[in-house]
Motif scaffolding. Structure first.
Motif, PDB file in Angstrom:
ATOM      1  N   HIS A 156       0.837  -1.208   0.000  1.00 12.56           N
ATOM      2  CA  HIS A 156       0.000   0.000   0.000  1.00 12.56           C
ATOM      3  C   HIS A 156       0.866   1.250   0.000  1.00 12.56           C
ATOM      4  O   HIS A 156       0.624   2.195  -0.773  1.00 12.56           O
ATOM      5  N   PHE A 157       1.881   1.279   0.863  1.00 11.76           N
ATOM      6  CA  PHE A 157       2.753   2.453   0.972  1.00 11.76           C
ATOM      7  C   PHE A 157       3.469   2.728  -0.352  1.00 11.76           C
ATOM      8  O   PHE A 157       3.578   3.880  -0.785  1.00 11.76           O
ATOM      9  N   ALA A 158       3.939   1.683  -1.008  1.00 14.48           N
ATOM     10  CA  ALA A 158       4.664   1.853  -2.275  1.00 14.48           C
ATOM     11  C   ALA A 158       3.777   2.438  -3.370  1.00 14.48           C
ATOM     12  O   ALA A 158       4.287   3.004  -4.346  1.00 14.48           O
ATOM     13  N   SER A 159       2.456   2.320  -3.235  1.00 16.05           N
ATOM     14  CA  SER A 159       1.536   2.811  -4.272  1.00 16.05           C
ATOM     15  C   SER A 159       1.120   4.261  -4.052  1.00 16.05           C
ATOM     16  O   SER A 159       0.450   4.845  -4.910  1.00 16.05           O
ATOM     17  N   LEU A 160       1.504   4.868  -2.917  1.00 15.49           N
ATOM     18  CA  LEU A 160       1.032   6.206  -2.576  1.00 15.49           C
ATOM     19  C   LEU A 160       1.760   7.301  -3.339  1.00 15.49           C
ATOM     20  O   LEU A 160       2.970   7.220  -3.573  1.00 15.49           O
ATOM     21  N   ASP A 161       1.025   8.346  -3.702  1.00  9.78           N
ATOM     22  CA  ASP A 161       1.613   9.607  -4.146  1.00  9.78           C
ATOM     23  C   ASP A 161       1.692  10.503  -2.915  1.00  9.78           C
ATOM     24  O   ASP A 161       0.672  10.901  -2.359  1.00  9.78           O
ATOM     25  N   ILE A 162       2.905  10.837  -2.480  1.00  7.71           N
ATOM     26  CA  ILE A 162       3.102  11.473  -1.184  1.00  7.71           C
ATOM     27  C   ILE A 162       3.437  12.948  -1.334  1.00  7.71           C
ATOM     28  O   ILE A 162       4.358  13.319  -2.071  1.00  7.71           O
ATOM     29  N   GLY A 163       2.696  13.787  -0.612  1.00  4.98           N
ATOM     30  CA  GLY A 163       3.011  15.208  -0.535  1.00  4.98           C
ATOM     31  C   GLY A 163       2.722  15.976  -1.801  1.00  4.98           C
ATOM     32  O   GLY A 163       2.191  15.461  -2.792  1.00  4.98           O
ATOM     33  N   LEU A 179       5.598  12.277  -4.367  1.00  2.00           N
ATOM     34  CA  LEU A 179       6.750  11.386  -4.284  1.00  2.00           C
ATOM     35  C   LEU A 179       6.293   9.945  -4.133  1.00  2.00           C
ATOM     36  O   LEU A 179       5.201   9.655  -3.675  1.00  2.00           O
ATOM     37  N   ARG A 180       7.147   9.022  -4.512  1.00  2.00           N
ATOM     38  CA  ARG A 180       6.946   7.599  -4.250  1.00  2.00           C
ATOM     39  C   ARG A 180       8.108   7.109  -3.402  1.00  2.00           C
ATOM     40  O   ARG A 180       9.256   7.510  -3.592  1.00  2.00           O
ATOM     41  N   SER A 181       7.802   6.245  -2.455  1.00  2.00           N
ATOM     42  CA  SER A 181       8.836   5.652  -1.619  1.00  2.00           C
ATOM     43  C   SER A 181       8.484   4.190  -1.381  1.00  2.00           C
ATOM     44  O   SER A 181       7.418   3.726  -1.779  1.00  2.00           O
ATOM     45  N   SER A 182       9.381   3.476  -0.745  1.00  2.00           N
ATOM     46  CA  SER A 182       9.132   2.064  -0.419  1.00  2.00           C
ATOM     47  C   SER A 182       9.816   1.735   0.895  1.00  2.00           C
ATOM     48  O   SER A 182      10.681   2.469   1.373  1.00  2.00           O
TER      49      SER A 182
END
Length: 208
Positions: A104-111, A115-118
Motif C-alpha cells: 500500500h505504501f509503495a503505491s502512494l503519491d506522497i506530498g 513522491l513515491r517511496s518504499s
C-alpha cells in the motif's frame, strides 16, 4: 497526499528494548517483532529536501498506525527506522500483514511533489527466533538486512543460523532467491529449506 501530522519522536535503543521487554512479559509471550526501514531515504532527502522527507516519514507512520492491530505498537528508533511489536502474531502472519502495508505504501503519491517511496521490513518472533528483547531485536535486524540485500521493498523473515549453510554450500544469489520465495509464498525460509530436505530424503529413500 497531504501530510500535516508531526512525525513520531525518536527513542533510543535502550528505551526501545525496554518497551519490547515489557511487551514480552505482558499477557501471552508469543509476539512478532519487525524492524522497518525506508529505502534510499537519504537520497530522497538530498534530492527533494527535508520537508519532503518528513512527508514520507509521516506517510509511513500513518500507514502503520491505521493498519496495525489495536494492541500493536510502532516506535521510531532512528531517522527512518521503526520497531513494530505485534503481540500474539506468528512470524508468518506478521509477514502477511506487513507486506500488505508495504505494498500500500509503495503505491502512494506522497506530498505536494507526489513522491513515491518504499519500505523494507525484517520480521522475527518469539517463538521461535528468540526469547529475549535483545535476541528478537537482533533477529529482526538481520532479517531487515536480508530484505535490503534481496532487492528492497519487501518483507523477510529471520532464518535460524542452523538452517543457513556457509557460503561454500549456498551462493549469495541462491540465498537471495530463497528470501524472495519466502516473501512471495508467506513461508519462512527455514520451512522452505526443510521441504527441500524432505524431498531429497524421499528421492533417495531406497539408499537410507
Amino acid at each position: 497526499m497531504a501530510t500535516t501530522r508531526k512525525r513520531k519522536s525518536i527513542i533510543d535503543r535502550s528505551t526501545a528494548l525496554r518497551t519490547l521487554e515489557k511487551a514480552l512479559h505482558r499477557g501471552s509471550a508469543a509476539i512478532a517483532v519487525a524492524m522497518t526501514d525506508l529505502d534510499d531515504f537519504a537520497t530522497l532527502n538530498e534530492r527533494h529536501g527535508q520537508q519532503a522527507g518528513d512527508e514520507v516519514l509521516v506517510a509511513w507512520e500513518t500507514t502503520l498506525d491505521r493498519n496495525l492491530p489495536s494492541d500493536a505498537q510502532a516506535v521510531r528508533v532512528g531517522g527512518d527506522e521503526y520497531l513494530v511489536l505485534l503481540p500474539g502474531l506468528s512470524a508468518e502472519n506478521a509477514l502477511i500483514l506487513l507486506d500488505e502495508m508495504r505494498s500500500h505504501f509503495a503505491s502512494l503519491d506522497i506530498g505536494s511533489d507526489e513522491l513515491r517511496s518504499s519500505a523494507s521490513v525484517g520480521v522475527a518472533a518469539n517463538p521461535p527466533h528468540g526469547t529475549t528483547a535483545e535476541d528478537l531485536w537482533r533477529s529482526a535486524s538481520q532479517a531487515l538486512m536480508r530484505a535490503k540485500r534481496g532487492g528492497r521493498d519487501q518483507v523477510a523473515i529471520y532464518v535460524e543460523e542452523k538452517m543457513v549453510l556457509k557460503s561454500n554450500y549456498y551462493s549469495r544469489a541462491g540465498l537471495d532467491k530463497l528470501a524472495k520465495l519466502s516473501a512471495a509464498t508467506g513461508r519462512t525460509e527455514a520451512s522452505l529449506l526443510r521441504e527441500a530436505l524432505d524431498d531429497t530424503l524421499d528421492k533417495y529413500s531406497d539408499q537410507l
